[in-house]
Structure formats: structure tokens, C-alpha cells
Design a protein around this motif. Structure first.
Motif, PDB file in Angstrom:
ATOM      1  N   LEU A   1      50.120  -9.803 -45.961  1.00 45.15           N
ATOM      2  CA  LEU A   1      49.164 -10.764 -45.418  1.00 45.15           C
ATOM      3  C   LEU A   1      49.166 -10.741 -43.898  1.00 45.15           C
ATOM      4  CD1 LEU A   1      47.134 -13.004 -46.011  1.00 45.15           C
ATOM      5  CD2 LEU A   1      49.023 -14.632 -46.032  1.00 45.15           C
ATOM      6  N   THR A   2      50.343 -10.602 -43.291  1.00 45.95           N
ATOM      7  CA  THR A   2      50.412 -10.538 -41.823  1.00 45.95           C
ATOM      8  C   THR A   2      49.657  -9.322 -41.295  1.00 45.95           C
ATOM      9  OG1 THR A   2      52.561 -11.652 -41.886  1.00 45.95           O
ATOM     10  CG2 THR A   2      51.975 -10.477 -39.858  1.00 45.95           C
ATOM     11  N   GLU A   3      49.911  -8.158 -41.897  1.00 46.79           N
ATOM     12  CA  GLU A   3      49.202  -6.951 -41.461  1.00 46.79           C
ATOM     13  C   GLU A   3      47.702  -7.080 -41.701  1.00 46.79           C
ATOM     14  OE1 GLU A   3      50.951  -3.720 -43.518  1.00 46.79           O
ATOM     15  OE2 GLU A   3      52.776  -3.664 -42.293  1.00 46.79           O
TER      16      GLU A   3
ATOM     17  N   VAL B   1      37.445 -10.165 -46.935  1.00 44.77           N
ATOM     18  CA  VAL B   1      37.509 -10.097 -48.404  1.00 44.77           C
ATOM     19  C   VAL B   1      38.921  -9.747 -48.858  1.00 44.77           C
ATOM     20  CG1 VAL B   1      36.635  -8.876 -50.432  1.00 44.77           C
ATOM     21  CG2 VAL B   1      35.066  -9.514 -48.594  1.00 44.77           C
ATOM     22  N   GLY B   2      39.547  -8.798 -48.148  1.00 43.19           N
ATOM     23  CA  GLY B   2      40.927  -8.452 -48.495  1.00 43.19           C
ATOM     24  C   GLY B   2      41.880  -9.612 -48.300  1.00 43.19           C
ATOM     25  N   CYS B   3      41.689 -10.398 -47.229  1.00 47.53           N
ATOM     26  CA  CYS B   3      42.540 -11.591 -47.017  1.00 47.53           C
ATOM     27  C   CYS B   3      42.384 -12.586 -48.164  1.00 47.53           C
ATOM     28  CB  CYS B   3      42.181 -12.251 -45.685  1.00 47.53           C
ATOM     29  SG  CYS B   3      42.672 -11.328 -44.212  1.00 47.53           S
ATOM     30  N   ILE B   4      41.142 -12.787 -48.599  1.00 52.03           N
ATOM     31  CA  ILE B   4      40.920 -13.708 -49.713  1.00 52.03           C
ATOM     32  C   ILE B   4      41.594 -13.195 -50.970  1.00 52.03           C
ATOM     33  CG2 ILE B   4      39.137 -14.719 -51.183  1.00 52.03           C
ATOM     34  CD1 ILE B   4      37.275 -14.721 -48.781  1.00 52.03           C
TER      35      ILE B   4
ATOM     36  N   VAL C   1      46.187  -9.454 -38.951  1.00 48.91           N
ATOM     37  CA  VAL C   1      46.181  -8.797 -37.641  1.00 48.91           C
ATOM     38  C   VAL C   1      45.139  -7.685 -37.602  1.00 48.91           C
ATOM     39  CG1 VAL C   1      47.547  -7.407 -36.050  1.00 48.91           C
ATOM     40  CG2 VAL C   1      48.573  -9.398 -37.145  1.00 48.91           C
ATOM     41  N   GLY C   2      45.092  -6.859 -38.659  1.00 49.98           N
ATOM     42  CA  GLY C   2      44.111  -5.780 -38.692  1.00 49.98           C
ATOM     43  C   GLY C   2      42.681  -6.279 -38.742  1.00 49.98           C
ATOM     44  N   THR C   3      42.428  -7.351 -39.473  1.00 45.56           N
ATOM     45  CA  THR C   3      41.075  -7.908 -39.548  1.00 45.56           C
ATOM     46  C   THR C   3      40.643  -8.471 -38.196  1.00 45.56           C
ATOM     47  OG1 THR C   3      41.408  -8.444 -41.883  1.00 45.56           O
ATOM     48  CG2 THR C   3      39.612  -9.558 -40.741  1.00 45.56           C
ATOM     49  N   GLY C   4      41.555  -9.190 -37.536  1.00 46.14           N
ATOM     50  CA  GLY C   4      41.233  -9.690 -36.199  1.00 46.14           C
ATOM     51  C   GLY C   4      40.967  -8.569 -35.217  1.00 46.14           C
ATOM     52  N   GLY C   5      41.746  -7.479 -35.306  1.00 45.62           N
ATOM     53  CA  GLY C   5      41.506  -6.336 -34.427  1.00 45.62           C
ATOM     54  C   GLY C   5      40.162  -5.676 -34.690  1.00 45.62           C
ATOM     55  N   ALA C   6      39.737  -5.613 -35.945  1.00 47.60           N
ATOM     56  CA  ALA C   6      38.433  -5.020 -36.260  1.00 47.60           C
ATOM     57  C   ALA C   6      37.297  -5.838 -35.657  1.00 47.60           C
ATOM     58  CB  ALA C   6      38.267  -4.912 -37.780  1.00 47.60           C
ATOM     59  N   PHE C   7      37.379  -7.166 -35.746  1.00 50.78           N
ATOM     60  CA  PHE C   7      36.347  -8.004 -35.126  1.00 50.78           C
ATOM     61  C   PHE C   7      36.385  -7.878 -33.610  1.00 50.78           C
ATOM     62  CE2 PHE C   7      36.331 -10.511 -39.179  1.00 50.78           C
ATOM     63  CZ  PHE C   7      34.974 -10.375 -39.433  1.00 50.78           C
ATOM     64  N   ALA C   8      37.590  -7.780 -33.038  1.00 48.44           N
ATOM     65  CA  ALA C   8      37.703  -7.663 -31.580  1.00 48.44           C
ATOM     66  C   ALA C   8      37.097  -6.364 -31.074  1.00 48.44           C
ATOM     67  CB  ALA C   8      39.175  -7.760 -31.165  1.00 48.44           C
ATOM     68  N   GLU C   9      37.155  -5.302 -31.873  1.00 48.23           N
ATOM     69  CA  GLU C   9      36.599  -4.020 -31.468  1.00 48.23           C
ATOM     70  C   GLU C   9      35.130  -3.873 -31.841  1.00 48.23           C
ATOM     71  OE1 GLU C   9      39.054  -1.093 -33.222  1.00 48.23           O
ATOM     72  OE2 GLU C   9      40.852  -1.628 -32.070  1.00 48.23           O
ATOM     73  N   GLY C  10      34.524  -4.923 -32.376  1.00 51.08           N
ATOM     74  CA  GLY C  10      33.113  -4.883 -32.711  1.00 51.08           C
ATOM     75  C   GLY C  10      32.789  -4.241 -34.038  1.00 51.08           C
ATOM     76  N   GLU C  11      33.788  -3.976 -34.879  1.00 55.01           N
ATOM     77  CA  GLU C  11      33.546  -3.378 -36.192  1.00 55.01           C
ATOM     78  C   GLU C  11      33.314  -4.516 -37.195  1.00 55.01           C
ATOM     79  OE1 GLU C  11      36.918  -0.976 -37.006  1.00 55.01           O
ATOM     80  OE2 GLU C  11      36.582   0.384 -35.322  1.00 55.01           O
ATOM     81  N   ILE C  12      32.070  -4.979 -37.237  1.00 52.98           N
ATOM     82  CA  ILE C  12      31.748  -6.164 -38.024  1.00 52.98           C
ATOM     83  C   ILE C  12      31.920  -5.895 -39.515  1.00 52.98           C
ATOM     84  CG2 ILE C  12      30.000  -7.898 -38.526  1.00 52.98           C
ATOM     85  CD1 ILE C  12      31.080  -7.926 -35.665  1.00 52.98           C
ATOM     86  N   ALA C  13      31.394  -4.754 -39.989  1.00 53.09           N
ATOM     87  CA  ALA C  13      31.483  -4.452 -41.421  1.00 53.09           C
ATOM     88  C   ALA C  13      32.933  -4.337 -41.872  1.00 53.09           C
ATOM     89  CB  ALA C  13      30.719  -3.171 -41.743  1.00 53.09           C
ATOM     90  N   ALA C  14      33.733  -3.620 -41.073  1.00 50.49           N
ATOM     91  CA  ALA C  14      35.150  -3.493 -41.427  1.00 50.49           C
ATOM     92  C   ALA C  14      35.858  -4.847 -41.375  1.00 50.49           C
ATOM     93  CB  ALA C  14      35.836  -2.501 -40.479  1.00 50.49           C
ATOM     94  N   GLY C  15      35.472  -5.681 -40.404  1.00 55.74           N
ATOM     95  CA  GLY C  15      36.071  -7.014 -40.334  1.00 55.74           C
ATOM     96  C   GLY C  15      35.723  -7.878 -41.524  1.00 55.74           C
ATOM     97  N   LEU C  16      34.466  -7.797 -41.976  1.00 54.63           N
ATOM     98  CA  LEU C  16      34.079  -8.577 -43.153  1.00 54.63           C
ATOM     99  C   LEU C  16      34.828  -8.118 -44.393  1.00 54.63           C
ATOM    100  CD1 LEU C  16      30.209  -8.881 -42.608  1.00 54.63           C
ATOM    101  CD2 LEU C  16      31.949 -10.647 -42.286  1.00 54.63           C
TER     102      LEU C  16
ATOM    103  N   GLY D   1      42.851  -1.654 -39.692  1.00 50.89           N
ATOM    104  CA  GLY D   1      43.969  -1.722 -38.755  1.00 50.89           C
ATOM    105  C   GLY D   1      45.307  -1.373 -39.348  1.00 50.89           C
ATOM    106  N   VAL D   2      45.393  -1.214 -40.674  1.00 50.82           N
ATOM    107  CA  VAL D   2      46.642  -0.844 -41.325  1.00 50.82           C
ATOM    108  C   VAL D   2      46.682   0.668 -41.450  1.00 50.82           C
ATOM    109  CG1 VAL D   2      48.059  -1.096 -43.388  1.00 50.82           C
ATOM    110  CG2 VAL D   2      46.702  -3.014 -42.570  1.00 50.82           C
ATOM    111  N   SER D   3      47.774   1.274 -41.012  1.00 53.97           N
ATOM    112  CA  SER D   3      47.891   2.725 -41.019  1.00 53.97           C
ATOM    113  C   SER D   3      47.796   3.247 -42.448  1.00 53.97           C
ATOM    114  CB  SER D   3      49.217   3.155 -40.382  1.00 53.97           C
ATOM    115  OG  SER D   3      49.374   4.559 -40.464  1.00 53.97           O
ATOM    116  N   SER D   4      46.938   4.266 -42.622  1.00 58.45           N
ATOM    117  CA  SER D   4      46.760   4.860 -43.942  1.00 58.45           C
ATOM    118  C   SER D   4      47.621   6.090 -44.157  1.00 58.45           C
ATOM    119  CB  SER D   4      45.290   5.243 -44.142  1.00 58.45           C
ATOM    120  OG  SER D   4      44.886   6.158 -43.139  1.00 58.45           O
ATOM    121  N   SER D   5      48.458   6.438 -43.157  1.00 62.20           N
ATOM    122  CA  SER D   5      49.345   7.593 -43.305  1.00 62.20           C
ATOM    123  C   SER D   5      50.698   7.131 -43.796  1.00 62.20           C
ATOM    124  CB  SER D   5      49.497   8.330 -41.976  1.00 62.20           C
ATOM    125  OG  SER D   5      50.061   7.462 -40.994  1.00 62.20           O
TER     126      SER D   5
END
Length: 628
Positions: free
Chosen positions: A406-408, A430-433, A411-426, A508-512
Motif C-alpha cells: 500500500l505504501t508503494e 483503482v489499484g489503491c482501492i 507513493v507511485g500513484t502520487g508520483g504519476a499525478f505529479a508527472e502529469g500521467e493522468i491515466a496512469a494515476g487514475l 512508480g513501482v519497479s517492474s524489474s
């Protein structure tokens, strides 16, 4: 009305005087108005509670005696005996108790007095919330509700009764037998094509790479849930019952939808089963519509939604919780509330007087219904206890992993909105919910279940101090042992961090995968080829390699070979031949067989004197150094 006649002296007489009906009364009773005048009493007119609906006899019941269904205005459904149903159906707000008694007697076939009617109303119907207690002016009552552990909470109406009736009437034709056969045949062909030939997972993987498409699939999934409820309402209408409203609520903190089809209890078992299966059937219809949209547009997200609808159907068929599978099993058994039979089934197993009452309640079921309900209870109770014990044993592991995820996620969702990636943030929202709802549901269920167990223990040990002390001691021993297992590390450790399966839901979560540890000491088997490299250089002076002036290395060749021999390979290219075009920029040398091959077509540049300095680097699996 003259009570005292013409004897004026009696005005001052305080003794008893004949009253109406021959009852002795005093002057003070007459003067203060405390006299009850028989024959002039206001008749008692009972009233039904606001919003009460009588649905009639429970058709296809699994009980030996007929049961009748009534639904209160607050949504609570109650079961009535035949006599109570006759009394309730005779109350219309204008008939008094005497009139109701005559009406009930004629319909019941036995004499029922007014006193009997009054007793039934005050001691049976009033506590159930069917009628309004005498003296209350408002028809709204606050009768007790059954506190169901796994029930829908917080109902909110989306489509009212009138809109649902129009929708159900418009879609009822889909339940005709020929249409049902055609739909089932179509979905069979679709599944064979999707899973056997096309590959169902391919559209899902394509959609996971694009947040916008995943949002579209999410919207289609919500639309399928709404269409699922239309299936219940239209099946209820097709069977001859009146569907109620469609709304949403919270099921263990998880948002869920519902359809009020209580009126279906007055039709046959076949109509109820059609209503139970109507939602799943409409999921199938929705999948065929999605497949048609894919055939017209070629967009893969339609097939991804079809794939997810299969999981929705499987979830609905589970009989463990109050979903469609639970009600299907209940209607097969003829018992509207299976969870309500867990306690009597278990208590009936206790021999002696303690289990006699429970055995009498179980005996009220037909034999086939007893078999179905007992099998379900004896299967579900061990399963629930096992799941509870497993969750308690793995509680530290579950808690640590969920908090980290949940922490990751946040943080990753907030970073996506901060970088202007609206679709990824939305999609991150959904993932947070999806993470928060199960966590909140587990906490809610634990608190509710713990409270019920505590209240049950207190009630069962009331007046029995020894038993209460024994239960407390057992509880402390269990908690102490479980705490020791948590602290000492006997329970499983938290799950290691892994790349997300659906990275699009976790921006924002590393996929590697986490980097593997590199060996500090080279393996002797791997070091053998590198140790033979200098001998390959010396081998150029052999007779086979010394023909011609080109066999001797020039100073320029030596200088050019120095950097390539001392340069460590970039990370990630270990094991790839360094002579490939991707790494050296030169065409591969044909016929090169490695050091010591003696082939004249494999020239080996001379090694630089500084080449041994690179021996501290990890060995390279390449057979020969790269030509400059």
C-alpha cells in the motif's frame, strides 16, 4: 346519561353506586373521569407498519409446515405462520379487533376470539415490526433487525421500482427458452474460439501496457455489473413476480450491487432459480455483445473484458458468501437463509436436553432440505475455522506485505499525478482501492466476528463462574502461544518483494526483479578459458600461423588490442559473444572455434602487457577478445 338518578342526596354519597354493566363505582370516579364506561369504549383498530408488504406463501418451501413471507419497510424479511399471516392480511387500518376475529375465524376454519387476536398482535406481530404497537401515532417503527455477519450494508437506490419495472419489461424476452438456447450455444462457440484457438490472455496482456485501455476495460466491467442486475430483475418479471429497486451497498467494505426480488418468494421454485441465475445469464449475453463489438472494431480491450467476465461469473457462483451461488443453493433446499441454520444444525448434534430444542427446529425441515443444509453447514464451518486459523497464524506476514504494497502504491500513484500521467494515476487510484477494500474488509470482519464470539461467551457463561474462568484461561493461553509464535519467528516471514504482475495498476513501482548477487570469486571452470587466452597469443608463432608477414602483430595492433582486453563488459551482456555485430560493430568471423583451434581464419590479436590487470574483473564467457 344519568348515573345517580333524581336522588340529590346521592350527590354527596361516596359509597359504591351501580355503574354501567352493574359494576360498582364511586362518586369520585365519576367526578374525576376515571370511570370506564363499558359499551362506549373506543374500539381498538390495529395498523400495519409503514411500507409492509405481504408476499404470500413461500412456494417450494423446505419446511414441513407452510411459511409466509412479509417484508417490512426497512427491507427486513420475516417469516410468518399461516395464522399470523391471516391476522396481518385482515388488518387494513379500519377494522377493529372484533371484526378481524370474525374474518380470521372464517378463513382459518377454527374459532379465534378477539382476545386471541389481541394476544397475537401484541406478543407476535408487534415485536416483529409487522404491526404498530397501540398508542403510537406514527406508522414508522424501529423493530429489531437480524444482524447478519455477511450481509450488504449501506443500501443506496440507483434505479427505483418504476424504472426497474420498465427495464425488466423491455428485457424479459431474453429469458424465452429459444433465446436462452441460442445464447448458450453462442457462448460455447465463443469460449472454444477464445481459449482454444485465439488465446484469451493475449488481449489482456496488450491492454495492460496501456492505462487508457485499462480504464476502458474497467468501465466495461462496471457496465457488466449493472447489466447483471438487470438480469435478475427481468427474470423476476418473466416469472410473474414484481421486481423492486436496484441499488448498491457495501459487502465487507467492498462496493457491490443488489436487486430487490423479494416478491419472487411467492412464485414457484423454478421461477426463483431462474431469477437467481438471471444475473449470470446476462453476463453471458454481455460477453456475446463484447465479442460482436470486437468483430466490428478489432479492438483487443473488448476481448479482455470478455476474459474478466468469466472470473465474475465464477465469483458469483461461490456459495460461501451471500452471492448468487448462495441463493441458488438456498432455493434448491427451500430455505431462504442458510446462515440462520448453522446454529441449530450444530446444536442438534449435542445429545440430551440441550440439543432437543435445536433438533425440533431441524425436524421442521423436510428430509431433502435437511441433507442439503447439513452438508453445507458441515462443509462451511470447518472451512471458515480453517481460514480464520490460517489468517491468524500468518497475520504478521499478511500485515507487513499489505502495508509495504500500500505504501508503494500510494507513493507511485502520487508520483504519476505529479508527472502529469493522468491515466496512469487514475489506474493507480483503482489499484489503491483494490488494496484498501480487502484490508478494511478483513478488519471489519475480524471486529464483528470477535464481538459476536465475546458476547456469545458472556451470555453462555452467565451464572457459571467456573466455566467463564476456564474460557478466559483458554483464551489467554491461545493468545500467549500465538504471540510467542509471531515474535519468535515460527510463523512464515513476509513475502519478498517481487515485480508487479500488472505494472499498469502500480505506477512508480519497479517492474524489474531485484538484482541477483554477483559472485566475488570466479569459478575455476569458468576461469579456464580466460587463462588460455595468452597461450592462444603464443600459438600464433606456430608453423601453421607463421606463413606470411601478417602473422606478426604490429605495434598498432597491440595498442588497439589493449583497450578491448582491459575493458570490462557492460552489465547485462555477460554470456553474449563479444564478436557479435551488436557489441563490436564488426561482422562475425566465420569458422572461429576459440583459442587453440589453430585455424588460420581466426586471427588472434596479441595481448597487451597490461592485460593481466583486468584479471580482477569477472570472467567473460566470450571465447576470444573482440578484434579492434
Amino acid at each position: 346519561m344519568t348515573l345517580l338518578g333524581e336522588n340529590t342526596a346521592a350527590l354527596y354519597d361516596t359509597g359504591p353506586v351501580p355503574g354501567p354493566g352493574g359494576m360498582p363505582v364511586t362518586y369520585e370516579q365519576v367526578a374525576t373521569g376515571e370511570l370506564t364506561v363499558i359499551g362506549m369504549e373506543k374500539p381498538i383498530v390495529p395498523r400495519l407498519s409503514a411500507g409492509l408488504r405481504l408476499h404470500g406463501e413461500y412456494q417450494g418451501s423446505g419446511f414441513t409446515e407452510p411459511r409466509y413471507i412479509a417484508r417490512r419497510g426497512d427491507g427486513q424479511v420475516v417469516q410468518l405462520s399461516r395464522l399470523l399471516h391471516l391476522v396481518a392480511s385482515s388488518i387494513d387500518g379500519s377494522r377493529d379487533i372484533e371484526t378481524i376475529a370474525h374474518r380470521v375465524s372464517a378463513r382459518f376454519g377454527r374459532e379465534v376470539s378477539a382476545e386471541n387476536i389481541r394476544y397475537l398482535i401484541e406478543n407476535k406481530l408487534d415485536p416483529l415490526g409487522v404491526t404498530v404497537p397501540e398508542g403510537l401515532r406514527d406508522d414508522q417503527i424501529s423493530a429489531p433487525r437480524s444482524d447478519l455477519l455477511l450481509a450488504l450494508k449501506g443500501h443506496r437506490v440507483i434505479f427505483n421500482d418504476r424504472r426497474v419495472a420498465k427495464i425488466a419489461r423491455a428485457l424479459a424476452w431474453l429469458h424465452r427458452p429459444l433465446v436462452v438456447v441460442a445464447v448458450l450455444a453462442g457462448v460455447a462457440v465463443l469460449d472454444v474460439w477464445l481459449f482454444a484457438y485465439f488465446g484469451a490472455i493475449t488481449p489482456v496482456l496488450e491492454v495492460l501496457d496501456q492505462p487508457v485501455l485499462l480504464l476502458v476495460v474497467f468501465v466495461l466491467t462496471v457496465a457488466s455489473l449493472v447489466f447483471h442486475e438487470f438480469g435478475h430483475a427481468s427474470a423476476c418479471r418473466y416469472g410473474g413476480a414484481r421486481p423492486g429497486s436496484i441499488g448498491c451497498g457495501l459487502f465487507l467494505i467492498w462496493p457491490s450491487m443488489y436487486t430487490d426480488v423479494t416478491d419472487v418468494y411467492r412464485i414457484g421454485r423454478g421461477g426463483r432459480l431462474r431469477t437467481d441465475l438471471g444475473g449470470i445469464y446476462f453476463n453471458v449475453v454481455f460477453m456475446l455483445a463484447l465479442a460482436g463489438a470486437y468483430a466490428l472494431t478489432g479492438q483487443p480491450f473488448f476481448l479482455a473484458a470478455v476474459y474478466l467476465n468469466h472470473f465474475e461469473i465464477l465469483e458469483q457462483l461461490m456459495p460461501a458468501v451471500r452471492l448468487d451461488g448462495y441463493y441458488i443453493l438456498g432455493d434448491l433446499a427451500g430455505v431462504p437463509d442458510l446462515y440462520g441454520k448453522i446454529k441449530p444444525i450444530l446444536l442438534s448434534l449435542i445429545p440430551g436436553v440441550r440439543g432437543s430444542k435445536a433438533r425440533a427446529e431441524v425436524a421442521a425441515l423436510k428430509k431433502s432440505s435437511r441433507v442439503i443444509v447439513a452438508t453445507w453447514v458441515l462443509t462451511m464451518v470447518p472451512l471458515i475455522i480453517g481460514e480464520l486459523g490460517y489468517a491468524l497464524w500468518n497475520l504478521p506476514r499478511i500485515t507487513t506485505t499489505m502495508i509495504r504494497s500500500l505504501t508503494e502504491q500510494i507513493v507511485g500513484t502520487g508520483g504519476a499525478f505529479a508527472e502529469g500521467e493522468i491515466a496512469a494515476g487514475l489506474m493507480g487510484v483503482v489499484g489503491c482501492i483494490m488494496l484498501l477494500c480487502p484490508m478494511a474488509g478483513v478488519v471489519y470482519l475480524s471486529v464483528k466476528l470477535g464481538g459476536r464470539l465475546w458476547r456469545g461467551a458472556v451470555k453462555s457463561t452467565d451464572g457459571r463462574p467456573r466455566l467463564r474462568v476456564a474460557l478466559c484461561a483458554l483464551l489467554l493461553v491461545g493468545l500467549g502461544g500465538l504471540s510467542y509464535a509471531w515474535v519468535s519467528g515460527m510463523t512464515p516471514e513476509p513475502l519478498p518483494k517481487k515485480p508487479p504482475i500488472a505494472p499498469i495498476l502500480q505506477p512508480g513501482v519497479s517492474s524489474s526483479a531485484p538484482p541477483a548477487r554477483r559472485a566475488t570469486t570466479p569459478d575455476p571452470d569458468d576461469a579456464a578459458p580466460s587463462a588460455g587466452v595468452p597461450s592462444a597469443s603464443a600459438g600464433t608463432a606456430s608453423p601453421e600461423a607463421s606463413d606470411g608477414p601478417s602473422a606478426s602483430a604490429s605495434p598498432s595492433d597491440s595498442a588497439s588490442a589493449q583497450p578491448s582486453a582491459s575493458k570490462s563488459p557492460p552489465e547485462g551482456t555477460v554470456g553474449q559473444p563479444s564478436g557479435s555485430p551488436e557489441t563490436s560493430g564488426q561482422p562475425p568471423v566465420s569458422g572461429s572455434e576459440g583459442p587453440g583451434s589453430g585455424s588460420p581464419s581466426a586471427p588472434v590479436p596479441s595481448e597487451s602487457p597490461t592485460a593481466p590487470e583486468s584479471s580482477s574483473e569477472p570472467p567473460v564467457d566470450s571465447p576470444t577478445p573482440s578484434p579492434s
